[in-house]
Design a protein around this motif. Structure first.
Motif, mmCIF file in Angstrom:
data_model
loop_
_atom_site.group_PDB
_atom_site.id
_atom_site.type_symbol
_atom_site.label_atom_id
_atom_site.label_comp_id
_atom_site.label_asym_id
_atom_site.label_seq_id
_atom_site.Cartn_x
_atom_site.Cartn_y
_atom_site.Cartn_z
ATOM 1 N N LEU A 1 2.071 6.598 -6.503
ATOM 2 C CA LEU A 1 1.059 7.573 -7.205
ATOM 3 C C LEU A 1 1.382 9.005 -6.944
ATOM 4 O O LEU A 1 1.505 9.991 -7.951
ATOM 5 C CB LEU A 1 -0.220 7.467 -6.261
ATOM 6 C CG LEU A 1 -1.071 6.467 -7.378
ATOM 7 C CD1 LEU A 1 -2.473 6.112 -6.254
ATOM 8 C CD2 LEU A 1 -1.576 7.093 -8.707
ATOM 9 N N VAL A 2 1.650 9.201 -5.733
ATOM 10 C CA VAL A 2 2.039 10.953 -5.369
ATOM 11 C C VAL A 2 3.231 11.402 -6.090
ATOM 12 O O VAL A 2 3.045 12.439 -7.044
ATOM 13 C CB VAL A 2 2.589 10.946 -3.950
ATOM 14 C CG1 VAL A 2 3.106 12.458 -3.609
ATOM 15 C CG2 VAL A 2 1.427 10.547 -2.990
ATOM 16 N N PHE A 3 4.334 10.634 -6.279
ATOM 17 C CA PHE A 3 5.390 11.035 -7.001
ATOM 18 C C PHE A 3 5.272 11.014 -8.599
ATOM 19 O O PHE A 3 5.836 11.872 -9.288
ATOM 20 C CB PHE A 3 6.841 9.952 -6.733
ATOM 21 C CG PHE A 3 7.348 10.412 -5.449
ATOM 22 C CD1 PHE A 3 8.338 11.723 -5.383
ATOM 23 C CD2 PHE A 3 7.325 9.418 -4.217
ATOM 24 C CE1 PHE A 3 8.700 11.980 -4.002
ATOM 25 C CE2 PHE A 3 8.007 9.976 -3.077
ATOM 26 C CZ PHE A 3 8.627 11.258 -3.079
ATOM 27 N N ALA A 4 4.372 10.159 -9.109
ATOM 28 C CA ALA A 4 4.152 10.174 -10.568
ATOM 29 C C ALA A 4 3.365 11.413 -10.707
ATOM 30 O O ALA A 4 3.476 12.196 -11.640
ATOM 31 C CB ALA A 4 3.303 8.925 -10.850
ATOM 32 N N PHE A 5 2.348 11.650 -9.777
ATOM 33 C CA PHE A 5 1.646 13.122 -10.127
ATOM 34 C C PHE A 5 2.398 14.055 -10.020
ATOM 35 O O PHE A 5 2.400 15.124 -10.921
ATOM 36 C CB PHE A 5 0.561 13.229 -9.142
ATOM 37 C CG PHE A 5 -0.575 12.585 -9.549
ATOM 38 C CD1 PHE A 5 -1.082 11.351 -9.540
ATOM 39 C CD2 PHE A 5 -1.689 13.590 -10.242
ATOM 40 C CE1 PHE A 5 -2.265 10.706 -10.031
ATOM 41 C CE2 PHE A 5 -2.681 13.270 -10.774
ATOM 42 C CZ PHE A 5 -3.232 11.668 -10.364
ATOM 43 N N LEU B 1 1.037 -1.185 0.044
ATOM 44 C CA LEU B 1 0.121 -0.086 -0.036
ATOM 45 C C LEU B 1 0.796 1.229 -0.131
ATOM 46 O O LEU B 1 0.519 2.073 -0.833
ATOM 47 C CB LEU B 1 -1.029 0.053 1.088
ATOM 48 C CG LEU B 1 -1.927 1.381 1.282
ATOM 49 C CD1 LEU B 1 -2.997 1.067 0.158
ATOM 50 C CD2 LEU B 1 -2.759 1.010 2.558
ATOM 51 N N LYS B 2 2.008 1.175 0.897
ATOM 52 C CA LYS B 2 2.911 2.478 0.964
ATOM 53 C C LYS B 2 3.560 2.621 -0.357
ATOM 54 O O LYS B 2 3.310 3.793 -0.884
ATOM 55 C CB LYS B 2 3.970 1.943 1.766
ATOM 56 C CG LYS B 2 3.650 2.273 3.339
ATOM 57 C CD LYS B 2 4.569 2.598 4.226
ATOM 58 C CE LYS B 2 5.271 1.311 4.892
ATOM 59 N NZ LYS B 2 6.326 1.435 5.927
ATOM 60 N N VAL B 3 3.888 1.648 -1.105
ATOM 61 C CA VAL B 3 4.636 1.518 -2.370
ATOM 62 C C VAL B 3 3.585 2.136 -3.536
ATOM 63 O O VAL B 3 3.924 3.212 -3.964
ATOM 64 C CB VAL B 3 5.032 0.421 -2.949
ATOM 65 C CG1 VAL B 3 5.362 0.311 -4.283
ATOM 66 C CG2 VAL B 3 5.938 -0.332 -2.088
ATOM 67 N N VAL B 4 2.398 1.908 -3.384
ATOM 68 C CA VAL B 4 1.345 2.374 -4.462
ATOM 69 C C VAL B 4 0.853 3.668 -4.179
ATOM 70 O O VAL B 4 0.881 4.599 -4.986
ATOM 71 C CB VAL B 4 -0.105 1.281 -4.307
ATOM 72 C CG1 VAL B 4 -1.009 2.284 -5.026
ATOM 73 C CG2 VAL B 4 0.290 -0.006 -4.713
ATOM 74 N N VAL B 5 0.965 4.189 -2.857
ATOM 75 C CA VAL B 5 0.369 5.722 -2.549
ATOM 76 C C VAL B 5 1.798 6.414 -3.141
ATOM 77 O O VAL B 5 1.605 7.458 -3.698
ATOM 78 C CB VAL B 5 0.129 5.770 -1.174
ATOM 79 C CG1 VAL B 5 0.166 7.145 -0.664
ATOM 80 C CG2 VAL B 5 -1.125 4.887 -0.936
#
Lengths: 340, 279
Positions: free
Chosen positions: B20-24, B13-17
């Motif tokens: 996402l944040v860094f991609a954005f 979950l941490k990896v996904v979140v």
């Protein structure tokens, strides 16, 4: 300094916080304002301090009318519930604030202020901590700083709003003694607000009991406990077992018998009996079924019910503990009867 | 066994979140910034510097700095007054005032600019009077300053109101009960408590004041060297296909923003630890 509160009323948006309150505070006394939350006790304190102006009535310091004088001009030391210490200042700066903000001509010189700060830190037993910041202190220490800060300006009266409310039981007890000691050392007229009757009864010279914006009774701790002026005081101060009944011709008539009730008008009434006003008596009129006996130090407490389900709390000497188990018969030494 | 705390989320979950944040952030923040750098310096440093040194560009930079230098102090004054009144006092119409302060956020900047044109423009309410007295507001510097002030209106107040409300009034009451006057209480008790919030509000306000496009665009008239601010100048250059020049000025604007942020971070770091704890 004496303080007279004369027929003060204060209305907040929807409810009256103070309703025609009069109170005289004697020079040098330690007075407690005791009441449940919403009784107006804090409002009365704030009106005295000048943090609220009343809608009606007046406040006198000695003979001087200060009803609408600003808080800054009254020289009241005020200790706030959450202490309201200045977070960005050291303890020394917090304490000297009241002196630092004086106009140049009234301000003591630096050495004098430093001396006063040291003296106050010593008084509240925080010597040497003047360079700390409030966030580095425990709750009890913050409370002491707040007290020292309020005393720094040589206040004419010291006002404390729930001074021990946010502290744990042990600290609270020791600070209570401390406040009494500081009060006796400085002799400054002191008013404190509390909802804790034990605190009020233990600490104060006199207690004013408030309910719904009115003063129910003012008296020494003994007076308010032994001669409550109203049903509210009898129920609020000290423990009591309550009985509903009727007064006829100066007698309170309850299912278990009669109690003297001189001067109470005929009609429905309530009797309050203190735990220590019961007596163990084989021929007593009150048949009580014991639920629990709790031994506390020299005392044995009885929690039980009468035949018709009325709760009874009574206290006896410890050696009676065994005799209390099972069913007992009690007599009533004394009761406080008020019209219901 | 696992050293995971009971309240910690599982690794996936941490990896996904975080991804996402860094991609954005990468897509919407870093990439555009990099593009600005890249485009500005495409032909080297010299042409970029040339574009900034050009008189019209210099005039735009001066006007932007002047506008910010007027709008920010004005909004600090207004913001502190409004927040002080709202957070520390009771009065009728408080809710209305709070809503009013938010207005510039909810109104499109273009509409804000048009309002000023309608009020101060030649055909506007005060137009004839202003012309008689030879005062020019619209298509002149005063209009740009007014529009900027309007748009940046809420920044300081919005930052301070919740902060001051949370702090309550007991410290002020304590100060007054010790004999402090109103102004002394403000300077010695309130101001130190709101310092950081105020700083943050000022920086946001400043960033917006320098970057405002819509409202300023309407009232400016786009007169080169006279009423062009940096964002307007960038747009003109871009429309004229002078990409290097437009990105060079854009880069300067970005750098101003970055300087502001670094300034904020370092000022925060300078705060003594015991005071940061309190916030």
């Amino acid at each position: 300094m004496t303080i007279s509160i004369r027929r003060v009323s204060k209305q907040f948006a929807r409810y009256p916080a103070l309703d025609d309150v009069s109170l005289d505070i004697r020079d040098g006394e330690l007075l407690a304002l005791l009441g449940p939350s919403g009784s107006g006790k804090t409002t009365l304190l704030r009106v005295t301090a000048g943090l609220e102006f009343p809608n009606e009535g007046s406040v006198l310091f000695e003979d001087e009318d200060v009803t609408y004088a600003s808080a800054a001009d009254r020289r009241c030391g005020f200790v706030f519930q959450q202490y309201a210490l200045f977070k960005h200042m050291t303890l020394a700066k917090n304490i000297s604030f009241g002196l630092d903000v004086r106009k140049a001509k009234d301000r003591p010189d630096k050495a004098e202020i430093a001396r006063r700060v040291d003296e106050l830190l010593k008084l509240v037993e925080l010597d040497g901590l003047g360079k700390r910041f409030p966030s580095q202190l425990s709750g009890g220490q913050r409370q002491r700083v707040a007290l020292a800060r309020a005393l720094a300006v040589n206040p004419r009266v010291l006002l404390l709003d729930e001074p021990f409310g946010a502290l744990d039981a042990t600290v609270r007890k020791s600070l209570r003694k401390e406040l009494r000691r500081i009060h006796d050392a400085t002799g400054v007229t002191t008013i404190f607000v509390t909802h804790d009757q034990e605190e009020a009864l233990e600490l104060a010279d006199r207690v004013a009991i408030l309910n719904l914006g009115k003063i129910e009774q003012v008296g020494t701790p003994d007076e308010v406990q032994d001669n409550p002026a109203s049903a509210f005081v009898a129920g609020f101060v000290g423990e009591a077992s309550r009985f509903d009944g009727e007064v006829k011709g100066g007698k309170f008539i309850a299912p278990f018998g009669q109690l003297p009730a001189e001067g109470v008008a005929d009609g429905k009434a309530q009797a309050f009996i203190r735990p220590h006003d019961f007596r163990l008596l084989k021929t007593g009129p009150l048949q009580v079924h014991t639920d629990r006996v709790v031994v506390q130090g020299p005392l044995a407490r009885l929690e039980g019910k009468t035949e018709d389900g009325q709760r009874i709390d009574a206290v006896f000497a410890r050696e009676n503990a065994e005799a209390l188990r099972g069913d007992v018969r009690l007599a009533v030494k004394r009761a406080h009867v008020f019209p219901a | 066994m696992s050293a995971r705390k009971p309240t910690e989320d599982p690794l996936w979950l941490k990896v996904v979140v975080l991804t996402l944040v860094f991609a954005f952030l990468g897509l919407f923040l870093v990439l555009p910034l990099v593009t600005v750098f890249f485009e500005a310096l495409r032909r080297g440093v010299a042409p970029a510097l040339e574009a900034i040194r050009e008189p019209d560009a210099l005039a735009a930079i001066r006007l932007t700095l002047l506008t910010a230098a007027i709008a920010v102090p004005f909004n600090v004054l207004f913001g502190v007054c409004a927040a002080w009144a709202i957070a520390k006092h009771h009065f009728k119409g408080k809710a209305f005032l709070i809503t009013l302060i938010d207005l510039p956020f909810s109104v499109s900047p273009v509409v804000a600019g048009l309002i000023y044109v309608l009020v101060f423009g030649l055909q506007g309410w005060f137009g004839p009077w202003l012309q008689e007295h030879d005062i020019k507001i619209i298509f002149a510097v005063p209009g740009i300053v007014l529009a900027t002030i309007f748009v940046t209106f809420p920044f300081v107040a919005r930052q301070l109101i919740p902060l001051m409300q949370e702090q309550g009034v007991s410290e002020e009451e304590a100060a007054v009960s010790m004999g402090a006057s109103g102004p002394v209480t403000f300077w010695r008790v309130t101001a130190p408590n709101i310092k950081l919030g105020l700083l943050y509000g000022v920086l946001l306000c400043n960033a917006r004041a320098m970057g405002e496009f819509g409202a300023v665009s309407v009232v400016s008239g786009h007169i080169r060297g006279l009423t062009n601010t940096m964002p307007l100048h960038i747009e003109i250059l871009f429309n004229e296909y002078q990409f290097v020049a437009s990105f060079a000025v854009a880069l300067l604007l970005c750098l101003l923003a970055i300087v502001t942020l670094v300034l904020k971070a370092s000022l925060e770091a300078l705060q003594p630890a015991h005071q940061r704890l309190a916030h």
